[in-house]
Scaffold this motif. Structure first.
Motif, PDB file in Angstrom:
ATOM      1  N   PRO A  34       0.824  -1.216   0.000  1.00  0.00           N
ATOM      2  CA  PRO A  34       0.000   0.000   0.000  1.00  0.00           C
ATOM      3  C   PRO A  34       0.857   1.264   0.000  1.00  0.00           C
ATOM      4  N   LYS A  35       0.510   2.197  -0.886  1.00  0.00           N
ATOM      5  CA  LYS A  35       1.233   3.465  -0.984  1.00  0.00           C
ATOM      6  C   LYS A  35       0.515   4.525  -0.129  1.00  0.00           C
ATOM      7  N   GLU A  36       0.945   5.765  -0.275  1.00  0.00           N
ATOM      8  CA  GLU A  36       0.338   6.861   0.480  1.00  0.00           C
ATOM      9  C   GLU A  36      -1.181   6.913   0.260  1.00  0.00           C
ATOM     10  N   GLY A  37      -1.929   6.967   1.367  1.00  0.00           N
ATOM     11  CA  GLY A  37      -3.382   7.064   1.274  1.00  0.00           C
ATOM     12  C   GLY A  37      -4.078   5.758   0.924  1.00  0.00           C
ATOM     13  N   GLN A  38      -3.325   4.622   0.943  1.00  0.00           N
ATOM     14  CA  GLN A  38      -3.917   3.335   0.590  1.00  0.00           C
ATOM     15  C   GLN A  38      -3.953   2.391   1.787  1.00  0.00           C
ATOM     16  N   VAL A  39      -4.839   1.400   1.693  1.00  0.00           N
ATOM     17  CA  VAL A  39      -4.885   0.300   2.663  1.00  0.00           C
ATOM     18  C   VAL A  39      -4.779  -1.007   1.883  1.00  0.00           C
ATOM     19  N   LEU A  40      -4.158  -2.023   2.492  1.00  0.00           N
ATOM     20  CA  LEU A  40      -4.090  -3.345   1.865  1.00  0.00           C
ATOM     21  C   LEU A  40      -5.215  -4.201   2.435  1.00  0.00           C
ATOM     22  N   VAL A  41      -6.068  -4.704   1.537  1.00  0.00           N
ATOM     23  CA  VAL A  41      -7.238  -5.484   1.947  1.00  0.00           C
ATOM     24  C   VAL A  41      -7.076  -6.933   1.495  1.00  0.00           C
ATOM     25  N   LYS A  42      -7.311  -7.867   2.408  1.00  0.00           N
ATOM     26  CA  LYS A  42      -7.420  -9.294   2.050  1.00  0.00           C
ATOM     27  C   LYS A  42      -8.871  -9.524   1.658  1.00  0.00           C
ATOM     28  N   ASN A  43      -9.108  -9.801   0.386  1.00  0.00           N
ATOM     29  CA  ASN A  43     -10.469  -9.875  -0.142  1.00  0.00           C
ATOM     30  C   ASN A  43     -11.143 -11.199   0.218  1.00  0.00           C
ATOM     31  N   ASP A  44     -12.364 -11.112   0.736  1.00  0.00           N
ATOM     32  CA  ASP A  44     -13.164 -12.305   1.044  1.00  0.00           C
ATOM     33  C   ASP A  44     -14.193 -12.597  -0.042  1.00  0.00           C
ATOM     34  N   PHE A  45     -14.786 -11.543  -0.599  1.00  0.00           N
ATOM     35  CA  PHE A  45     -15.769 -11.665  -1.683  1.00  0.00           C
ATOM     36  C   PHE A  45     -15.488 -10.565  -2.701  1.00  0.00           C
ATOM     37  N   ILE A  46     -15.528 -10.927  -3.978  1.00  0.00           N
ATOM     38  CA  ILE A  46     -15.226  -9.993  -5.064  1.00  0.00           C
ATOM     39  C   ILE A  46     -16.440  -9.896  -5.974  1.00  0.00           C
ATOM     40  N   GLY A  47     -16.845  -8.680  -6.296  1.00  0.00           N
ATOM     41  CA  GLY A  47     -17.986  -8.486  -7.183  1.00  0.00           C
ATOM     42  C   GLY A  47     -17.591  -8.573  -8.645  1.00  0.00           C
ATOM     43  N   VAL A  48     -18.415  -9.244  -9.447  1.00  0.00           N
ATOM     44  CA  VAL A  48     -18.216  -9.299 -10.903  1.00  0.00           C
ATOM     45  C   VAL A  48     -19.249  -8.372 -11.538  1.00  0.00           C
ATOM     46  N   ASN A  49     -18.809  -7.513 -12.455  1.00  0.00           N
ATOM     47  CA  ASN A  49     -19.710  -6.568 -13.107  1.00  0.00           C
ATOM     48  C   ASN A  49     -19.542  -6.618 -14.616  1.00  0.00           C
ATOM     49  N   TYR A  50     -20.606  -6.220 -15.329  1.00  0.00           N
ATOM     50  CA  TYR A  50     -20.560  -6.283 -16.787  1.00  0.00           C
ATOM     51  C   TYR A  50     -19.418  -5.434 -17.350  1.00  0.00           C
ATOM     52  N   ILE A  51     -19.092  -4.344 -16.645  1.00  0.00           N
ATOM     53  CA  ILE A  51     -18.008  -3.465 -17.096  1.00  0.00           C
ATOM     54  C   ILE A  51     -16.669  -4.218 -17.156  1.00  0.00           C
ATOM     55  N   ASP A  52     -16.516  -5.251 -16.306  1.00  0.00           N
ATOM     56  CA  ASP A  52     -15.272  -6.051 -16.323  1.00  0.00           C
ATOM     57  C   ASP A  52     -15.060  -6.689 -17.697  1.00  0.00           C
ATOM     58  N   THR A  53     -16.155  -7.112 -18.333  1.00  0.00           N
ATOM     59  CA  THR A  53     -16.032  -7.749 -19.651  1.00  0.00           C
ATOM     60  C   THR A  53     -15.600  -6.733 -20.707  1.00  0.00           C
ATOM     61  N   TYR A  54     -16.003  -5.457 -20.531  1.00  0.00           N
ATOM     62  CA  TYR A  54     -15.595  -4.410 -21.483  1.00  0.00           C
ATOM     63  C   TYR A  54     -14.086  -4.188 -21.432  1.00  0.00           C
ATOM     64  N   PHE A  55     -13.503  -4.237 -20.213  1.00  0.00           N
ATOM     65  CA  PHE A  55     -12.048  -4.069 -20.077  1.00  0.00           C
ATOM     66  C   PHE A  55     -11.317  -5.315 -20.589  1.00  0.00           C
ATOM     67  N   ARG A  56     -11.937  -6.482 -20.429  1.00  0.00           N
ATOM     68  CA  ARG A  56     -11.314  -7.718 -20.920  1.00  0.00           C
ATOM     69  C   ARG A  56     -11.263  -7.748 -22.444  1.00  0.00           C
ATOM     70  N   THR A  57     -12.364  -7.340 -23.103  1.00  0.00           N
ATOM     71  CA  THR A  57     -12.436  -7.406 -24.569  1.00  0.00           C
ATOM     72  C   THR A  57     -11.724  -6.234 -25.240  1.00  0.00           C
ATOM     73  N   GLY A  58     -11.494  -5.151 -24.472  1.00  0.00           N
ATOM     74  CA  GLY A  58     -10.877  -3.976 -25.060  1.00  0.00           C
ATOM     75  C   GLY A  58     -11.876  -2.929 -25.514  1.00  0.00           C
ATOM     76  N   LEU A  59     -13.191  -3.195 -25.327  1.00  0.00           N
ATOM     77  CA  LEU A  59     -14.209  -2.188 -25.652  1.00  0.00           C
ATOM     78  C   LEU A  59     -13.908  -0.898 -24.889  1.00  0.00           C
ATOM     79  N   TYR A  60     -13.532  -1.046 -23.605  1.00  0.00           N
ATOM     80  CA  TYR A  60     -13.010   0.084 -22.828  1.00  0.00           C
ATOM     81  C   TYR A  60     -11.495  -0.115 -22.735  1.00  0.00           C
ATOM     82  N   PRO A  61     -10.704   0.806 -23.300  1.00  0.00           N
ATOM     83  CA  PRO A  61      -9.252   0.612 -23.276  1.00  0.00           C
ATOM     84  C   PRO A  61      -8.665   0.794 -21.875  1.00  0.00           C
TER      85      PRO A  61
END
Length: 332
Positions: A34-61
């Motif tokens: 973690p850098k300045e102003g950050q916290v390190l989180v151990k993730n227990d549950f992660i949300g999946v969103n449709y926007i994730d697929t846009y970044f995967r395919t390159g629709l959103y660069p």
């Protein structure tokens, strides 16, 4: 506390754009510091969103290699060296919205991190943030919905759609929803939609909406589909009404002449959640309000399925295949 943090972690790395085959499950990724102003989180549950697929395919660069994912819930394990950490400390249960969620650990800005009340069950915060805050800000800011307003919600059984139905019902609005199957229609009705239209079967969509509203049309349209329904939106919105276009699952809305709005003095807005929660005060206000609604109004946070992190390709396939209703979560 820092001594208990391992050196490497599992996560999903995307090194080039493409289909689900570019989602690489790795077990030797370096744990971020973690850098300045950050916290390190151990993730227990992660949300999946449709926007994730846009970044995967390159629709959103976005620069690659990249760890996808924009929200998760977990426990703070360490703090950055300086900056405003908003009183967070190791051991705090939190939920956050940033980037790099598809991993065991994420270093996230404290400004976009919020504590999770003990009244919220595990997984619910991760399932609520992006979609719940989107719906809440849409009905408060994109257009302030009032009791008795007629409201049209497209994709009413989708992630944000189900939130909108519940929140609109709580406000006392009259909800007309659209969906493509009888199962989705029933689900939206259970979550607060008063009338439902199957857009695949209804031949006269505009006439149907006008009929339900006694000819006046709706005060506001919430449209996550984009291109396919835009012309209908302009037809069914009432005089002085608002069209809120907040997604493009059917493609982007094409350019149109602004002079068309003068026929009924209508407004069109194209918001994104992050500009409504840009300031820390805004983020805190809406997140606290959302958690309050979940606990006091007993909102139904529908979780479709929780996938092991390594099964990310299946989660994306299910999401893109429209085979889901409600939220998809990952468990590291």
């Amino acid at each position: 506390m820092a001594t208990s943090i391992p050196k490497t972690m599992s996560g999903i790395l995307v090194e080039k754009t493409g289909g689900v085959e570019v989602l690489q499950y790795k077990t030797d990724l370096p744990i971020p510091t973690p850098k300045e102003g950050q916290v390190l989180v151990k993730n227990d549950f992660i949300g999946v969103n449709y926007i994730d697929t846009y970044f995967r395919t390159g629709l959103y660069p976005a620069p690659k290699p990249e760890i996808l994912g924009r929200e998760a819930e977990g426990t703070i394990v360490s703090l950055g060296p300086s900056g405003d950490l908003y009183g967070f400390k190791p051991g705090d249960r939190v939920v956050w919205m940033a980037t790099g969620a598809y991993a065991e650990y994420t270093a996230v800005p404290a400004v976009k991190t919020h504590s999770v009340p003990s009244s919220i069950e595990p997984g619910i915060a991760a399932a609520s943030m992006l979609q719940g805050l989107t719906a809440l800000t849409l009905i408060k800011e994109a257009y302030l919905v009032k009791k008795g307003d007629w409201v049209l919600v497209h994709a009413a059984a989708g992630g944000v759609g189900l939130w909108l139905c519940q929140l609109l019902k709580a406000v006392g609005a009259r909800v007309i929803g659209t969906a493509s199957t009888s199962e989705k229609i029933e689900l939206a009705k259970k979550n607060g939609a008063e009338f439902m239209i199957n857009y695949k079967e209804e031949k006269d969509f505009v006439g149907k909406v006008k009929g339900i509203t006694g000819g006046e049309g709706v005060a506001v349209v919430y449209d996550s589909t984009g291109k396919d329904q835009f012309e209908n939106d302009l037809e069914v919105v009432a005089r002085k009404g608002t069209v809120v276009s907040y997604g493009n699952s059917s493609g982007a809305v094409p350019p149109f002449a602004i002079s068309r709005l003068s026929a009924k003095n209508i407004k069109i807005t194209r918001p994104t959640l992050f500009n409504y929660i840009y300031e820390r005060e805004e983020f805190e206000k809406y997140t606290a309000e959302l958690f309050d609604l979940i606990t006091k109004d007993k909102l139904n946070v529908r979780i479709h399925h929780t996938y092991p992190l390594k099964d990310i390709a299946k989660a994306h396939t299910d999401l893109e295949g429209r085979a889901t209703t409600g939220k998809l979560l990952l468990k590291p």
